[in-house]
Design a protein around this motif. Structure first.
Motif: not given
Length: 451
Positions: A139-144
């Motif tokens: 999964a990928y949920h964002g760059h923070l």
């Protein structure tokens, strides 16, 4: 030098000089310089037209005149923060509420999907008083930082998995743990989550949330089997956690049958938190979190104000409203169903013709084509997928790949993508795959003839 006078190579040289090398380009060996776009088409500095099959951010079409007009008109009047009363903010929240189940009635506005997912994580933890999160593999949920921590796609290449993060297998019935021939893949995949929860409890930890894209995108354009989310939510709620549906890639009618991708699971499934981004503003920085009154009240009970300087500003909300208007006025949800079904039909015809196509899956204008080396093992055809995407670019079609093996062709075009576009893309794929098969056969013949 004015940008209009700068050559592609000069722009590339300046980018390499000034922009961080971790900021990657599409087709890095031969990048495209895009100077204009309209609808589902993009144009380079020489005026050459490219068909955009992957830009789900320009949801209703690049530079849609209604979106441009809404932004311009509101910019001429006012743009400020949400600490002042303004009708655009409440009108937009009201419009969004009509697209969602009744219990998802409280909204927070932000500027990016990453901001939205970070806030969702905070909401879940404050409401449950727990810390741990279950996510799907790849999964990928964002760059923070908080989101890299819950994104196996990223953290496996960085500092590794945190002790409060737990990874469940992707509910992929084509190449996953439980496949199409399994007697009950829904229960089997949901039980994997249940087992994780039991192990977490044995270690004295507690689950705050199950966090998943409604349709895993980076994971390979996956369509979870209907009923999976319901069973997972049952286990998560029993453990005192909440269910967060990440709609950042797939919301706003893209799946055709429904406005939200989580609705593909059935009417009896309602997440506790929904996050939105990318298509919500048609390219304008805009995002949203929708949740229940109970979760919002628990978040407010800390006494700490939530303030986002640009979130929910009048211009952003005017654009958000305009996007909803265009989706409705141009019947784009029904259009996604019609064109998506046609594209799936054409691709499935190619699946019969070309053995490299192992699976065609999707809903509406969210479609994945899984390329394989062999039917038995379903080995990802990574190099072939990369070659095909490169050749498509040379035919002025922009497509890319996803999945752990980078072998899944992903279709997420602007929603104005047409029947003619679908036919053009598939005819071109057919031609290129035929050429690839001939080249492979010739190499085999040459190798067989060699002493």
């Amino acid at each position: 030098m004015r940008p209009a006078e700068r050559s592609r190579q000069e722009t590339l040289a300046l980018r390499r000089h000034r922009i961080g090398s971790s900021c990657k380009l599409f087709f890095s060996h031969d990048p495209v310089k895009i100077v204009k776009a309209k609808g589902q088409y993009m144009y380079d500095e020489k005026g050459r037209q490219y068909l955009d099959c992957i830009n789900n951010v320009a949801h209703v079409g690049h530079c849609h005149p209604d979106i441009v007009k809404a932004a311009h008109e509101q910019n001429q009047l006012l743009n400020t923060n949400s600490r002042y009363l303004h009708d655009n903010l409440v009108d937009y929240a009201e419009r969004l509420s009509k697209t969602l189940p009744e219990k998802l009635c409280i909204f927070y506005f932000l500027n990016s999907g990453s901001e939205a997912n970070d806030l969702a994580l905070r909401l879940a933890r404050q409401y449950t008083k727990h810390e741990d999160v279950i996510v799907l593999d790849h999964a990928y949920h964002g760059h923070l930082t908080s989101l890299i921590d819950i994104s196996p796609y990223k953290f496996r290449n960085l500092e590794g998995q945190k002790e409060w993060v737990h990874v469940a297998p992707v509910p992929d019935t084509y190449r996953g743990l439980y496949r199409e021939d399994h007697e009950d893949s829904v229960t089997a995949y949901a039980n994997e989550v249940k087992n994780i929860i039991e192990e977490v409890h044995k270690r004295g930890r507690k689950i705050a949330a199950f966090f998943a894209e409604s349709l895993p995108s980076v994971g390979g354009q996956i369509i979870p089997p209907a009923g999976y989310f319901q069973k997972v939510a049952e286990h998560v709620h029993k453990a005192g956690g909440v269910f967060i549906a990440d709609e950042i890639q797939v919301g706003f009618g893209r799946v055709g049958k429904h406005f939200w991708a989580f609705q593909l699971q059935g009417e009896d499934f309602i997440p506790d938190i929904v996050t939105m981004g990318k298509p919500i503003g048609n390219g304008h920085p805009l995002a949203c979190v929708a949740t229940t009154k109970a979760i919002a009240e628990a978040f407010a009970a800390t006494g700490v104000e939530y303030f986002n300087t640009f979130g929910g500003n009048p211009v952003s909300c005017a654009i958000g409203l305009a996007v909803l208007d265009v989706i409705e006025k141009e019947h784009l949800q029904a259009h996604a169903t019609e064109v998506g079904n046609f594209l799936m039909k054409l691709l499935n015809e190619q699946k019969i013709k070309h053995p490299i196509i192992g699976d065609v899956r999707g809903s509406g204008l969210f479609i994945g084509v899984d390329l394989i080396k062999d039917q038995a093992e379903r080995t990802p055809a990574t190099a072939e997928a990369e070659y095909l995407v490169t050749r498509l670019k040379e035919e002025y079609i922009l497509l890319s790949t996803d999945g752990p093996g980078r072998n899944v062709l992903k279709f997420k075009p602007p929603m104005c993508f047409s029947m003619e576009d679908a036919r053009f893309v598939v005819d071109t794929i057919d031609k290129l795959l035929t050429d690839m098969e001939k080249e492979s056969l010739n190499r085999e013949k040459t190798s067989a003839c060699s002493p």
